[in-house]
Design a protein around this motif. Structure first.
Motif, PDB file in Angstrom:
ATOM      1  N   GLN A  52     149.895  -8.624  79.202  1.00 32.36           N
ATOM      2  CA  GLN A  52     150.718  -8.315  80.369  1.00 32.36           C
ATOM      3  C   GLN A  52     149.871  -7.531  81.360  1.00 32.36           C
ATOM      4  O   GLN A  52     149.150  -6.616  80.984  1.00 32.36           O
ATOM      5  CB  GLN A  52     151.924  -7.481  79.929  1.00 32.36           C
ATOM      6  N   THR A  53     149.958  -7.882  82.643  1.00 33.76           N
ATOM      7  CA  THR A  53     149.176  -7.171  83.643  1.00 33.76           C
ATOM      8  C   THR A  53     149.940  -5.947  84.116  1.00 33.76           C
ATOM      9  O   THR A  53     151.146  -5.838  83.950  1.00 33.76           O
ATOM     10  CB  THR A  53     148.872  -8.076  84.859  1.00 33.76           C
ATOM     11  N   ALA A  54     149.203  -5.035  84.741  1.00 31.58           N
ATOM     12  CA  ALA A  54     149.839  -3.826  85.272  1.00 31.58           C
ATOM     13  C   ALA A  54     150.895  -4.186  86.301  1.00 31.58           C
ATOM     14  O   ALA A  54     151.944  -3.572  86.353  1.00 31.58           O
ATOM     15  CB  ALA A  54     148.784  -2.923  85.887  1.00 31.58           C
ATOM     16  N   SER A  55     150.636  -5.201  87.122  1.00 33.70           N
ATOM     17  CA  SER A  55     151.593  -5.545  88.173  1.00 33.70           C
ATOM     18  C   SER A  55     152.882  -6.133  87.612  1.00 33.70           C
ATOM     19  O   SER A  55     153.905  -6.116  88.272  1.00 33.70           O
ATOM     20  CB  SER A  55     150.964  -6.509  89.177  1.00 33.70           C
ATOM     21  N   GLU A  56     152.856  -6.658  86.384  1.00 35.93           N
ATOM     22  CA  GLU A  56     154.084  -7.163  85.772  1.00 35.93           C
ATOM     23  C   GLU A  56     154.947  -6.023  85.265  1.00 35.93           C
ATOM     24  O   GLU A  56     156.141  -6.165  85.112  1.00 35.93           O
ATOM     25  CB  GLU A  56     153.752  -8.123  84.623  1.00 35.93           C
ATOM     26  N   ARG A  57     154.336  -4.891  85.007  1.00 35.03           N
ATOM     27  CA  ARG A  57     155.091  -3.741  84.511  1.00 35.03           C
ATOM     28  C   ARG A  57     155.405  -2.751  85.615  1.00 35.03           C
ATOM     29  O   ARG A  57     156.378  -2.032  85.556  1.00 35.03           O
ATOM     30  CB  ARG A  57     154.285  -3.010  83.440  1.00 35.03           C
ATOM     31  N   ASP A  58     154.533  -2.654  86.592  1.00 37.47           N
ATOM     32  CA  ASP A  58     154.633  -1.632  87.616  1.00 37.47           C
ATOM     33  C   ASP A  58     154.571  -2.267  88.994  1.00 37.47           C
ATOM     34  O   ASP A  58     153.952  -3.301  89.190  1.00 37.47           O
ATOM     35  CB  ASP A  58     153.459  -0.649  87.499  1.00 37.47           C
ATOM     36  N   ASP A  59     155.185  -1.610  89.941  1.00 34.53           N
ATOM     37  CA  ASP A  59     155.103  -2.046  91.327  1.00 34.53           C
ATOM     38  C   ASP A  59     153.825  -1.458  91.907  1.00 34.53           C
ATOM     39  O   ASP A  59     153.702  -0.247  92.045  1.00 34.53           O
ATOM     40  CB  ASP A  59     156.327  -1.547  92.093  1.00 34.53           C
ATOM     41  N   CYS A  60     152.850  -2.303  92.186  1.00 36.26           N
ATOM     42  CA  CYS A  60     151.580  -1.785  92.716  1.00 36.26           C
ATOM     43  C   CYS A  60     151.157  -2.585  93.938  1.00 36.26           C
ATOM     44  O   CYS A  60     150.019  -2.990  94.064  1.00 36.26           O
ATOM     45  CB  CYS A  60     150.497  -1.772  91.641  1.00 36.26           C
ATOM     46  N   ASP A  61     152.116  -2.794  94.861  1.00 41.53           N
ATOM     47  CA  ASP A  61     151.783  -3.563  96.053  1.00 41.53           C
ATOM     48  C   ASP A  61     151.356  -2.684  97.220  1.00 41.53           C
ATOM     49  O   ASP A  61     151.179  -3.156  98.328  1.00 41.53           O
ATOM     50  CB  ASP A  61     152.924  -4.502  96.446  1.00 41.53           C
ATOM     51  N   THR A  62     151.180  -1.390  96.985  1.00 38.19           N
ATOM     52  CA  THR A  62     150.616  -0.502  97.992  1.00 38.19           C
ATOM     53  C   THR A  62     149.423   0.211  97.364  1.00 38.19           C
ATOM     54  O   THR A  62     149.331   0.340  96.148  1.00 38.19           O
ATOM     55  CB  THR A  62     151.640   0.559  98.460  1.00 38.19           C
ATOM     56  N   LEU A  63     148.535   0.674  98.207  1.00 33.14           N
ATOM     57  CA  LEU A  63     147.355   1.368  97.693  1.00 33.14           C
ATOM     58  C   LEU A  63     147.747   2.648  96.971  1.00 33.14           C
ATOM     59  O   LEU A  63     147.178   2.980  95.929  1.00 33.14           O
ATOM     60  CB  LEU A  63     146.367   1.668  98.824  1.00 33.14           C
ATOM     61  N   VAL A  64     148.745   3.356  97.472  1.00 28.72           N
ATOM     62  CA  VAL A  64     149.179   4.596  96.816  1.00 28.72           C
ATOM     63  C   VAL A  64     149.613   4.306  95.379  1.00 28.72           C
ATOM     64  O   VAL A  64     149.209   4.998  94.445  1.00 28.72           O
ATOM     65  CB  VAL A  64     150.318   5.271  97.611  1.00 28.72           C
ATOM     66  N   ALA A  65     150.434   3.271  95.192  1.00 28.96           N
ATOM     67  CA  ALA A  65     150.903   2.924  93.851  1.00 28.96           C
ATOM     68  C   ALA A  65     149.750   2.423  92.984  1.00 28.96           C
ATOM     69  O   ALA A  65     149.654   2.777  91.804  1.00 28.96           O
ATOM     70  CB  ALA A  65     151.997   1.869  93.937  1.00 28.96           C
ATOM     71  N   ALA A  66     148.889   1.622  93.550  1.00 28.05           N
ATOM     72  CA  ALA A  66     147.755   1.093  92.787  1.00 28.05           C
ATOM     73  C   ALA A  66     146.787   2.209  92.391  1.00 28.05           C
ATOM     74  O   ALA A  66     146.221   2.173  91.299  1.00 28.05           O
ATOM     75  CB  ALA A  66     147.030   0.027  93.595  1.00 28.05           C
ATOM     76  N   LEU A  67     146.601   3.195  93.254  1.00 27.75           N
ATOM     77  CA  LEU A  67     145.682   4.291  92.938  1.00 27.75           C
ATOM     78  C   LEU A  67     146.077   5.011  91.659  1.00 27.75           C
ATOM     79  O   LEU A  67     145.211   5.372  90.864  1.00 27.75           O
ATOM     80  CB  LEU A  67     145.624   5.294  94.094  1.00 27.75           C
ATOM     81  N   ALA A  68     147.357   5.211  91.479  1.00 33.50           N
ATOM     82  CA  ALA A  68     147.805   5.875  90.250  1.00 33.50           C
ATOM     83  C   ALA A  68     147.392   5.061  89.029  1.00 33.50           C
ATOM     84  O   ALA A  68     146.931   5.617  88.031  1.00 33.50           O
ATOM     85  CB  ALA A  68     149.320   6.065  90.284  1.00 33.50           C
ATOM     86  N   LEU A  69     147.542   3.754  89.102  1.00 32.95           N
ATOM     87  CA  LEU A  69     147.157   2.879  87.985  1.00 32.95           C
ATOM     88  C   LEU A  69     145.643   2.825  87.817  1.00 32.95           C
ATOM     89  O   LEU A  69     145.135   2.799  86.691  1.00 32.95           O
ATOM     90  CB  LEU A  69     147.718   1.475  88.206  1.00 32.95           C
ATOM     91  N   ILE A  70     144.920   2.809  88.926  1.00 36.04           N
ATOM     92  CA  ILE A  70     143.454   2.785  88.874  1.00 36.04           C
ATOM     93  C   ILE A  70     142.936   4.068  88.237  1.00 36.04           C
ATOM     94  O   ILE A  70     142.100   4.043  87.333  1.00 36.04           O
ATOM     95  CB  ILE A  70     142.863   2.577  90.287  1.00 36.04           C
ATOM     96  N   ARG A  71     143.458   5.195  88.703  1.00 36.46           N
ATOM     97  CA  ARG A  71     143.011   6.491  88.172  1.00 36.46           C
ATOM     98  C   ARG A  71     143.387   6.676  86.709  1.00 36.46           C
ATOM     99  O   ARG A  71     142.695   7.381  85.973  1.00 36.46           O
ATOM    100  CB  ARG A  71     143.559   7.610  89.039  1.00 36.46           C
ATOM    101  N   ALA A  72     144.471   6.031  86.277  1.00 36.38           N
ATOM    102  CA  ALA A  72     144.894   6.109  84.874  1.00 36.38           C
ATOM    103  C   ALA A  72     144.140   5.111  83.999  1.00 36.38           C
ATOM    104  O   ALA A  72     144.349   5.064  82.791  1.00 36.38           O
ATOM    105  CB  ALA A  72     146.400   5.855  84.773  1.00 36.38           C
ATOM    106  N   GLY A  73     143.281   4.282  84.612  1.00 38.15           N
ATOM    107  CA  GLY A  73     142.521   3.301  83.855  1.00 38.15           C
ATOM    108  C   GLY A  73     143.318   2.072  83.462  1.00 38.15           C
ATOM    109  O   GLY A  73     142.892   1.280  82.629  1.00 38.15           O
TER     110      GLY A  73
END
Length: 147
Positions: free
Chosen positions: A3-24
């Protein structure tokens, strides 16, 4: 099944994606901008990765066809002044957005120069209209895909 991160989390903005990026949990491959972003200084631009045709990532205001040139100029000037304002720039920065203001004529030329690439990309990627309509619904763009 993976499962990809985008299937579990809403990451369609840089702010949301940054949290996932920083969390690895998400790996940034490219920044869709002509220059590296302050928030992701080690992530290359498409040009740096050998794909300069993907560099455009723009948002802006457009007016209906036939809008008086004086009205377009007035709106363009107001937007340019707003984007120069420290308060507006701080608000955008808090959302990890880096304004790259263009006068209306330059923004129009940018859109027109990018259309052939985007059209070919959509045609060859076989994106289905249903997918585009789903995105339009999600982003409250009803009516744009009905044409």
């Amino acid at each position: 099944m993976r499962q990809t991160a985008s299937e579990r989390d809403d990451c369609d903005t840089l702010v949301a994606a940054l949290a996932l990026i920083r969390a690895g949990r998400l790996r940034a491959l490219l920044v869709m901008a002509p220059e590296r972003l302050t928030a992701l200084p080690v992530v290359p631009t498409p040009a740096e990765a050998g794909m300069p045709q993907f560099a455009l990532s723009a948002g802006g205001l457009v007016a209906p066809v036939g809008t008086a040139r004086a009205t377009v100029a007035l709106l363009s000037d107001a937007v340019m002044r707003a984007l120069a304002s420290p308060e507006v720039r701080a608000q955008l920065a808090s959302q990890q957005l880096e304004p790259m203001p263009l006068p209306s004529a330059a923004f129009g030329a940018l859109i027109l120069s990018d259309l052939p690439f985007r059209s070919d990309f959509v045609r060859h990627s076989r994106v289905r209209l249903e997918f585009c309509k789903a995105l339009a619904e999600r982003w409250s763009l009803r009516g744009l895909t009905d044409r």
